[in-house]
Design a protein around this motif. Structure first.
Motif, short mmCIF file in Angstrom:
data_model
loop_
_atom_site.label_atom_id
_atom_site.label_comp_id
_atom_site.label_asym_id
_atom_site.label_seq_id
_atom_site.Cartn_x
_atom_site.Cartn_y
_atom_site.Cartn_z
N LEU A 416 0.83 -1.20 0.00
CA LEU A 416 0.00 0.00 0.00
C LEU A 416 0.87 1.25 0.00
CD1 LEU A 416 -2.74 -1.00 2.61
CD2 LEU A 416 -3.01 -0.83 0.12
N LEU A 417 0.37 2.27 -0.69
CA LEU A 417 1.05 3.56 -0.78
C LEU A 417 0.06 4.64 -0.38
CD1 LEU A 417 3.12 5.74 -1.96
CD2 LEU A 417 1.96 5.35 -4.15
N THR A 418 0.49 5.60 0.45
CA THR A 418 -0.31 6.78 0.72
C THR A 418 0.50 8.02 0.36
OG1 THR A 418 0.39 6.79 3.05
CG2 THR A 418 -1.75 5.80 2.55
N VAL A 419 -0.20 9.02 -0.17
CA VAL A 419 0.44 10.26 -0.63
C VAL A 419 -0.37 11.44 -0.12
CG1 VAL A 419 1.13 11.61 -2.65
CG2 VAL A 419 1.21 9.10 -2.75
N GLN A 420 0.32 12.42 0.47
CA GLN A 420 -0.39 13.67 0.78
C GLN A 420 -0.53 14.42 -0.55
OE1 GLN A 420 -0.42 17.11 1.14
NE2 GLN A 420 1.56 17.66 0.25
N THR A 434 -2.86 14.83 -8.85
CA THR A 434 -2.05 13.85 -8.12
C THR A 434 -2.69 12.47 -8.18
OG1 THR A 434 -1.27 15.57 -6.62
CG2 THR A 434 -1.01 13.30 -5.89
N VAL A 435 -4.02 12.41 -7.99
CA VAL A 435 -4.71 11.12 -8.08
C VAL A 435 -4.50 10.50 -9.46
CG1 VAL A 435 -6.96 9.99 -7.97
CG2 VAL A 435 -6.44 11.85 -6.38
N SER A 436 -4.67 11.29 -10.50
CA SER A 436 -4.51 10.79 -11.87
C SER A 436 -3.07 10.36 -12.14
CB SER A 436 -4.93 11.86 -12.88
OG SER A 436 -6.30 12.18 -12.75
N GLY A 442 0.54 3.13 -12.85
CA GLY A 442 0.21 1.71 -12.79
C GLY A 442 -0.31 1.25 -11.45
N LEU A 443 -0.80 2.19 -10.63
CA LEU A 443 -1.33 1.85 -9.32
C LEU A 443 -2.83 2.08 -9.29
CD1 LEU A 443 1.53 3.65 -7.41
CD2 LEU A 443 1.10 1.20 -7.23
N ALA A 444 -3.54 1.22 -8.58
CA ALA A 444 -4.97 1.42 -8.38
C ALA A 444 -5.17 2.38 -7.22
CB ALA A 444 -5.65 0.09 -8.09
N THR A 445 -6.00 3.39 -7.40
CA THR A 445 -6.07 4.49 -6.43
C THR A 445 -7.44 4.61 -5.76
OG1 THR A 445 -6.73 6.09 -8.12
CG2 THR A 445 -4.37 5.81 -7.72
N THR A 446 -7.40 5.11 -4.53
CA THR A 446 -8.60 5.47 -3.79
C THR A 446 -8.37 6.84 -3.17
OG1 THR A 446 -9.10 3.16 -3.24
CG2 THR A 446 -10.16 4.86 -1.89
N THR A 465 -0.53 -1.93 -5.60
CA THR A 465 -0.10 -2.61 -6.83
C THR A 465 -1.16 -3.57 -7.34
OG1 THR A 465 0.99 -4.30 -5.48
CG2 THR A 465 2.33 -2.43 -6.18
N ASP A 466 -2.19 -3.81 -6.55
CA ASP A 466 -3.29 -4.67 -7.01
C ASP A 466 -4.04 -4.00 -8.16
OD1 ASP A 466 -2.61 -6.42 -5.00
OD2 ASP A 466 -4.15 -5.70 -3.61
N ARG A 467 -4.90 -4.77 -8.80
CA ARG A 467 -5.65 -4.23 -9.94
C ARG A 467 -6.87 -3.43 -9.50
NH1 ARG A 467 -5.71 -9.12 -14.49
NH2 ARG A 467 -3.43 -9.23 -14.78
N THR A 468 -7.35 -3.69 -8.31
CA THR A 468 -8.56 -3.00 -7.84
C THR A 468 -8.20 -1.96 -6.79
OG1 THR A 468 -8.92 -4.73 -6.18
CG2 THR A 468 -10.02 -4.99 -8.31
#
Length: 524
Positions: A416-420, A434-436, A442-446, A465-468
């Motif tokens: 998992l990755l988190t970004v401010q 930033t989200v885009s 290549g990362l799935a974002t929330t 790194t997962d697809r969802t």
């Protein structure tokens, strides 16, 4: 064959400059060129420090300075008949204006919250004075000579250019590696002005006295001495002036103020509220930093990582939260500025609970981009990216598709990755950019956001790194939090209609779109 210029006014019988004196005058050319380039670098440094000067502002300063060089060369033509006196006058003005440039811009910014008009005026005046130097020096070197043919003129021009460019090289190296880190902007500019005045004094006393009347020479030396006294006084009072001007920029009393090789670091305190500012931008308030820090770190801990990488976050607050999680065995903290680490280990030691001195934390002082491009480390189970807002090109590269691609490469499968990511309300394009951009790597974002009183509505990105897209959940083993709860985190993923998601082109090294997003958002 070119006609030699008329002898300067003063001692009309003075002949050409002795051959043995030419190296001294060429040395003066080199010193003046070094000082001239330092003045330009002072303007560029202040532009970046006070106004976050980007490519546009930097280009305008450089182009304006070059244009002013040409204007100065033209404007000095009427004074070539009295080149000796004109040279001393130009160098005196240049030393004073260049030496006072930094303090003038800094004080103007502290009183009026802008330095643009002063920056434009300083660029024009300093550029014109520097541009006037070379025609005057050519005139002095040619005065009284009747043996100057085409080849001689070429050799003279070659000597002057060589001295000029060599001096510019020295100035370009001395400013970032010596003057700025050792003396700071205000003292560095003042010291450069003193060097400029000293060179002019030597030339006036040893070379130009043969072309100046005694009265003119005495007047010139008094002017140079007076200018040097003014700059000397500035050197003695620089700390007080800087302290008073800086305090006007901050509402609370300053307890730490230092300039590193990368930025100005200021810490204020009012009661129990500690605040960190980098180049004038608030990084956190201890009154509500737990809201920001928990929201940034907790989602990355949902899968109970053992190894975690922190990029940025030199204040140690993210590391503090990571160490509270029972499964975390190692934290690698990569921070560019060692001065920030020092402040974190001293002024913020109680706030971050000494996290950076914990044996589980490995502190790496390095540029995150370069570090990620180095030998690949063992994959990390989670990565936390806690960088300042990308309002400059240097920071924009840390919000690029290429950067997040490097981050993805060090994430373990399922990591998992988190970004401010800034404010989805104040700078919506910057946030959704930033989200885009994270998604383009290549990362799935929330995306998610919370309320941080010091900042307002503040956004983050959770990615994997997962697809969802990863769910916004807390680990069952999470330590008790002051702010974040499962219900709060679930609600954080909801965006109202006036802050609806946007799909934007990614920000890249070639097209750092996010820098413009941030600046236009601030202006709005």
């Amino acid at each position: 064959m070119p006609t030699a210029p008329a002898a300067p006014a003063g001692e009309s019988g003075a002949g050409p400059l002795p051959v043995r004196a030419r190296p001294l005058l060429l040395a003066a050319v080199a010193v003046c060129a070094a000082c001239g380039l330092v003045y330009e670098l002072v303007l560029l440094t202040l532009s970046a420090s006070l106004a976050g000067g980007g490519i546009t502002q930097t280009s305008l300063i450089v182009a304006g300075f070059v244009a002013a060089l040409g204007a100065g060369a033209l404007l000095v033509k009427p004074f070539l008949g009295n080149a000796a006196a004109a040279f001393v006058a130009v160098e005196t003005l240049l030393g004073v204006l260049g030496g006072l440039s930094a303090v003038t811009l800094y004080v103007a910014f502290s009183f009026y919250a802008t330095s643009g008009p002063v920056l434009v005026l300083g660029t024009a005046l300093l550029g014109m004075l520097v541009g006037a130097e070379l025609p005057l020096l050519v005139t002095l070197l040619q005065t009284g000579r009747t043996d100057m043919d085409a080849q001689g003129s070429g050799r003279l021009l070659a000597d002057l250019n060589a001295a000029d460019y060599a001096g510019a090289l020295v100035g370009g190296l001395v400013w970032p590696f010596v003057l700025l880190p050792a003396a700071g902007m205000i003292r560095g500019a003042a010291l450069t002005g003193l060097v400029n005045l000293a060179a002019a004094s030597v030339v006036a006393a040893l070379l130009l006295r043969r072309w100046l009347t005694r009265r003119a020479l005495a007047t010139a030396l008094v002017a140079l001495l007076s200018a040097a006294t003014l700059l000397g006084t500035l050197l003695l009072r620089a700390r007080d002036i800087e302290t008073d001007a800086r305090q006007r920029l901050y509402a609370d009393p300053i307890i730490v103020a230092t300039r590193s090789a990368y930025q100005e670091i200021v810490v204020t305190r009012r009661g129990g509220d500690l605040r960190l500012y980098l180049d004038g931008d608030l990084q956190f308030s201890s009154a509500d930093e737990h809201r920001y820090t928990e929201s940034l770190v907790a989602p990355a801990l949902a899968r109970d990582p053992a190894r975690v990488l922190v990029l940025g976050g030199g204040d140690g607050l993210a590391a503090r939260e990571l160490l509270r999680h029972p499964t975390v065995r190692q934290v690698v903290q990569v921070e560019l500025d060692p001065q920030v680490i020092t402040v974190a280990r001293t002024t913020f030691a109680r706030l971050n609970r000494g996290a950076l001195d914990d044996p589980r934390v490995q502190v790496v002082v390095a540029d995150a981009f370069r570090w990620l491009r180095g030998p690949p480390p063992e994959p990390f189970d989670a990565v936390v990216v806690d960088m300042p807002d990308p309002d400059t090109p240097a920071l924009g590269r840390l919000y690029s598709q290429e950067f997040y691609g490097l981050v993805r490469a060090v994430l373990a499968p399922g990591g998992l990755l988190t970004v401010q990511a800034g404010s989805p309300y104040a700078t919506p394009n910057g946030y959704w950019r930033t989200v885009s951009t994270v998604g383009a790597a290549g990362l799935a974002t929330t995306p998610y956001h919370v309320d941080v009183p010091s900042f307002g509505d503040w956004g983050f990105v959770l990615a994997t790194t997962d697809r969802t897209p990863p769910p916004l959940v807390l680990s069952a083993r999470a330590a008790p939090a002051r702010f974040l709860s499962p219900a709060m985190l679930t609600a954080a993923g909801v965006f109202p209609p006036d802050r609806a998601p946007r799909t934007l082109a990614p920000s890249t090294l070639d097209r750092p779109r996010i820098v413009d997003d941030l600046r236009s958002g601030y202006q709005r």
